[in-house]
Design an enzyme around this catalytic site. Structure first.
Site, PDB file in Angstrom:
ATOM      1  N   ASP A 160      72.128  52.151  18.814  1.00  0.00           N
ATOM      2  CA  ASP A 160      71.661  50.785  19.091  1.00  0.00           C
ATOM      3  C   ASP A 160      70.430  50.784  19.993  1.00  0.00           C
ATOM      4  OD1 ASP A 160      71.669  48.066  18.959  1.00  0.00           O
ATOM      5  OD2 ASP A 160      73.331  47.779  20.359  1.00  0.00           O
ATOM      6  N   ASN A 202      74.506  43.898   8.757  1.00  0.00           N
ATOM      7  CA  ASN A 202      73.035  44.001   8.868  1.00  0.00           C
ATOM      8  C   ASN A 202      72.296  43.307   7.713  1.00  0.00           C
ATOM      9  OD1 ASN A 202      73.070  47.331  10.353  1.00  0.00           O
ATOM     10  ND2 ASN A 202      72.905  45.342  11.343  1.00  0.00           N
TER      11      ASN A 202
HETATM   12  C1  FPP Z   1      70.492  49.132  15.795  1.00  0.00           C
HETATM   13  O1  FPP Z   1      69.364  48.820  16.574  1.00  0.00           O
HETATM   14  C2  FPP Z   1      70.124  50.018  14.757  1.00  0.00           C
HETATM   15  C3  FPP Z   1      70.202  49.760  13.422  1.00  0.00           C
HETATM   16  C4  FPP Z   1      70.713  48.502  12.858  1.00  0.00           C
HETATM   17  C5  FPP Z   1      69.765  50.724  12.452  1.00  0.00           C
HETATM   18  C6  FPP Z   1      69.991  52.132  12.848  1.00  0.00           C
HETATM   19  C7  FPP Z   1      69.146  52.955  12.023  1.00  0.00           C
HETATM   20  C8  FPP Z   1      68.461  54.039  12.444  1.00  0.00           C
HETATM   21  C9  FPP Z   1      68.525  54.645  13.784  1.00  0.00           C
HETATM   22  C10 FPP Z   1      67.632  54.728  11.515  1.00  0.00           C
HETATM   23  C11 FPP Z   1      68.492  55.071  10.391  1.00  0.00           C
HETATM   24  C12 FPP Z   1      68.288  56.369   9.961  1.00  0.00           C
HETATM   25  C13 FPP Z   1      67.887  56.606   8.756  1.00  0.00           C
HETATM   26  C14 FPP Z   1      67.769  57.991   8.329  1.00  0.00           C
HETATM   27  C15 FPP Z   1      67.542  55.515   7.850  1.00  0.00           C
HETATM   28  P1  FPP Z   1      68.880  47.332  16.600  1.00  0.00           P
HETATM   29  O2  FPP Z   1      67.846  47.155  15.565  1.00  0.00           O
HETATM   30  O3  FPP Z   1      70.047  46.401  16.461  1.00  0.00           O
HETATM   31  O4  FPP Z   1      68.254  47.242  18.024  1.00  0.00           O
HETATM   32  P2  FPP Z   1      68.253  45.958  18.989  1.00  0.00           P
HETATM   33  O5  FPP Z   1      69.678  45.664  19.304  1.00  0.00           O
HETATM   34  O6  FPP Z   1      67.475  46.452  20.155  1.00  0.00           O
HETATM   35  O7  FPP Z   1      67.566  44.875  18.239  1.00  0.00           O
END
Ligand code: FPP
Length: 238
Positions: free
Chosen positions: A22, A70
């Protein structure tokens, strides 16, 4: 050098760690970059994480890459996450193979774009004989959906009057055959499970870290394992 590295007891390494990666969006926002840049940098963290996990002797790493929830993000962000996943596997599959990493997928394939489905299936097929470590990509995954899908799968072959049991349900979950999760790490300072591996986390130790996922490195992994090793795991006993 991490101050935790030397403190780790090699005899109590978790077999299975699960990570909620996250904080990508916040990492990007802090730098006035598009959110996708955060996801890209987040994807770059995976290989060093796997290298460190192999060195430590961890057997399975589950990563929450895309949750069923998501889908409610802006369409463009969802599309860019699928593009990133494709790019990631296209560019890394040979190295993943060489490192003896086995990829498995947990999650529903129903809503996945066909090209994403294909690329994930390809990664699973190409690495199925690898034995060093399992990298369980949780993509289009939801813990509740995992249990519902598992029950429905079991119902298909149910004999008349047969009852469901813990073992039978476990065999029908996406994670069938994987060891129980010992340690769950969530980055970015949020204290939630967010529908991740609900069943599999039953007795996991939970470690919440105040670091945004793109900044996560080997030292954070050592710190999480050190914290895990300080816990007394009783599994309901006294
Ligand atoms: C949460 O951070 C993360 C996700 C929803 C996606 C996680 C994906 C990756 C780390 C990359 C995936 C890897 C591959 C190989 C595709 P957030 O976007 O919710 O962060 P925030 O809470 O700060 O908005």
């Amino acid at each position: 050098m991490s101050r935790y590295k030397g403190l780790i007891n090699p005899d109590i390494i978790p077999k299975h760690i699960a990570i909620i990666m996250d904080g990508n969006g916040r990492w990007a926002q802090k730098r006035s970059l598009p959110r996708t840049e955060g996801h890209k940098r987040g994807a770059d963290v995976i290989e060093p994480l796997m290298d460190a996990s192999i060195k430590l002797g961890i057997k399975t790493v589950s990563l929450f890459a895309f949750s069923v929830e998501n889908w409610s993000r802006p369409k463009l962000e969802v599309k860019e996450l699928w593009d990133l996943l494709k790019y990631y596997f296209q560019n890394n599959i040979e190295r993943i193979k060489k490192k003896n990493i086995r990829i498995i997928h947990s999650g529903s394939t129903r809503r996945l774009p066909p090209s994403t489905k294909k690329i994930i299936q390809n990664a699973v097929d190409e690495t199925k004989k690898n034995r060093k470590i399992v990298l369980n990509f949780c993509v289009n995954y939801g813990g509740r959906q995992d249990i519902v899908d598992g029950v429905n799968k079991w119902l298909k072959n149910r004999k008349p009057d047969e009852q469901l049991s813990v073992k039978k349900l476990e065999r029908n979950l996406y994670t069938s055959g994987l060891p129980e999760v010992d340690l769950m790490i969530r980055t970015s300072g949020e204290f939630r499970i967010s529908n991740f591996l609900l069943w599999q986390l039953a007795y996991a130790e939970l470690v919440f870290m105040d670091v945004l996922w793109p900044d996560f490195n080997e030292s954070h992994l050592y710190e999480a394992i050190y914290q895990y090793q300080q816990r007394e795991r009783r599994f309901g006993k006294i």
